[in-house]
Design an enzyme around this catalytic site. Structure first.
Site, short mmCIF file in Angstrom:
data_model
loop_
_atom_site.label_atom_id
_atom_site.label_comp_id
_atom_site.label_asym_id
_atom_site.label_seq_id
_atom_site.Cartn_x
_atom_site.Cartn_y
_atom_site.Cartn_z
N CYS A 28 0.88 -1.16 0.00
CA CYS A 28 0.00 0.00 0.00
C CYS A 28 0.92 1.21 0.00
O CYS A 28 1.58 1.49 0.99
CB CYS A 28 -0.91 0.02 1.23
SG CYS A 28 -1.83 1.56 1.37
N CYS A 53 -0.52 4.31 2.45
CA CYS A 53 -0.46 4.20 3.92
C CYS A 53 0.10 2.83 4.23
O CYS A 53 1.29 2.63 4.05
CB CYS A 53 -1.80 4.47 4.58
SG CYS A 53 -3.24 3.70 3.82
N SER A 54 -0.71 1.90 4.64
CA SER A 54 -0.21 0.55 4.80
C SER A 54 -1.37 -0.41 4.98
O SER A 54 -1.39 -1.22 5.88
CB SER A 54 0.74 0.46 5.99
OG SER A 54 0.22 1.16 7.07
N CYS A 55 -2.34 -0.31 4.08
CA CYS A 55 -3.48 -1.22 4.08
C CYS A 55 -2.96 -2.66 4.01
O CYS A 55 -2.03 -2.96 3.27
CB CYS A 55 -4.36 -0.96 2.87
SG CYS A 55 -5.04 0.71 2.84
#
Lengths: 108, 119, 224
Positions: free
Chosen positions: C127, C130-132
């Site tokens: 991601c 962000c950091s899905c």
């Protein structure tokens, strides 16, 4: 920026296989369309979902109307100049419909 | 005007990936659990989209200096203030009270000096 | 990390056992390291939420316990079942949340998609915004997944990044990077490696590591 896009009726405007271009737009604020695909051409893989717009939900809105989100496949060679890997490598990104327009030459 | 925001980093140059991980500290787990409660369909106090917007709006300096869950709790606190779920003064007073209590608890447990050795 | 504002405090070294004071409204684990501003902020916001009745201490405790139960073993069970049951594999690819339920695994309300590797195709997730991450099936993401280095580079030079993980993908295999920036989460069903014929699901699940389901590693059969 142009007026609000179509698809207020949830009917997807694009179909799998369509060539599309991601709008080269750079509004301020919360956006889920990565910079590296803006202005780039890709191919619709599938309709991923119909979802509220995060650009509204990020500011306390309800994100209505819901919008189609597509899985768009980009050839690495179309994204990165001098891509080091094989030309068949791809990146797939989920993109909301209002960020997409038909690619030039893709009559629609 | 094509401006890339600092969190939108796909394709930028960066160093080698440091293949590291750490066990989350109790407070980090608490931030994670709290966000899931605040954003669930039952409560709907805030959305994950607001969390992300709040993180992005911390600005480039904070984004790079803060750790992952430091960014989260900073954003959560800001969003709760913005929505008047909490107020600045009560947050300040509560933080002062909590800080004193945490030092007391840590001193009592002897963990302050024990450092990282704990299981 | 950042501005910890409590350095220099000189705490007594002894073990005071000073548990005589009144019980606190919420008493989570005592932190091991130095107390930072963000730890204080976290505790303060939590207590305010409980005092205001936004959630109860018990809700938080249950959520912590639930999140603790999310780990890569869940995803590995799905992959192992998919390897041994082609019909299940098809259902997993069609609707991972529903397929997980068949194994009594709660995949949560966010839609998760399973990306199947096959000869000539290898999938990797990231991601960049962000950091899905598919937390409900894999637990919390590793630190490197959230790092600037991974998020920046894996879309532009995926093969170089995978090489840093010791993973080489043949030139003839298409590499697909999935940037999960919107509303869905992804995990990879790697190919079942040779040398695992006749293995039980439990044994198969053991070689399906977290990184295999992110796509930065491939399942390995230990050679004797």
């Amino acid at each position: 920026m142009t007026a609000a896009p179509a698809s207020t009726d949830h009917t997807p405007r694009f179909a799998p296989g369509d060539r599309v271009r991601v709008r080269a737009a750079f509004p301020p604020g919360h956006i889920r369309t990565p910079y590296f695909v803006r202005g780039r051409e890709g191919r619709v893989e599938s309709l991923a979902a119909i979802h509220p717009n995060p650009e509204g939900r990020a500011y306390g809105g309800d994100g209505a109307p819901k919008r189609p989100v597509y899985r768009i496949a980009f050839r690495q060679a179309d994204l990165w100049e001098g891509y080091a890997g094989p030309p068949g490598d791809t990146t797939v990104v989920d993109i909301f419909e209002h960020w997409l327009e038909p690619a030039e030459g893709d009559a629609r | 005007m094509a401006k890339r925001r600092h969190h939108d980093m796909g394709g930028l140059d960066a160093g080698p990936v440091e293949i590291a991980d750490h066990d989350h500290a109790p407070w980090e787990k608490q931030v994670n659990a709290m966000l899931r409660l605040l954003a669930d369909s039952e409560r709907g106090v805030m959305t994950v989209d607001e969390l992300r917007r709040g993180i992005e709006d911390l600005g480039p300096g904070a984004y790079d200096e803060l750790s992952y869950y430091e960014r989260w709790i900073s954003s959560i606190a800001n969003i709760l203030l913005e929505k008047s779920v909490i107020e600045v003064d009560e947050l300040g007073r509560k933080m002062a009270e909590v800080e004193a209590r945490m030092h007391e608890a840590q001193a009592a447990s002897g963990k302050a000096e024990a450092g990282k050795g704990a299981p | 990390m950042s501005e910890s504002k409590d350095h220099g405090h000189d705490h007594p070294h002894g073990h005071g056992h000073g548990h005589g004071h009144a019980p606190h409204p919420f008493q989570p684990d005592i932190e091991d390291g130095p107390i930072t501003e963000h730890m204080v902020l976290t505790r303060a916001v939590t207590e305010l939420m409980i005092e205001k009745g936004v959630f109860a201490a018990e809700d938080l405790r249950q959520k912590l316990e639930y999140m603790q139960s999310r780990n890569p073993g869940l995803g590995a069970r799905l992959v192992a079942r998919a390897w041994t049951d082609p019909a299940f594999a098809a259902r997993l690819i069609e609707d991972a949340n529903a397929a997980a339920k068949e194994l009594d695994i709660d995949a949560g309300v966010v839609e998760i998609r399973a990306l199947a590797d096959r000869p000539g195709l290898h999938n990797v997730i990231v991601c960049t915004l962000c950091s899905c991450y598919p937390v409900m099936l894999l637990g919390n993401s590793p630190d490197w997944y959230k790092s600037r280095e991974y998020r920046s580079r894996v879309v532009r030079e995926p093969r170089a990044v995978l090489a840093e993980f010791g993973t080489e993908i043949p030139e003839g295999t298409e590499l697909r990077i999935h940037d999960s920036t919107a509303e869905l989460r992804y995990f990879v069903i790697p190919e079942r490696p040779a040398g695992t014929e006749g293995w039980s699901e439990e044994r198969l699940a053991e070689i399906v590591t977290r990184d295999c389901m992110i796509g930065t590693a491939l399942p390995k059969v230990a050679t004797e």
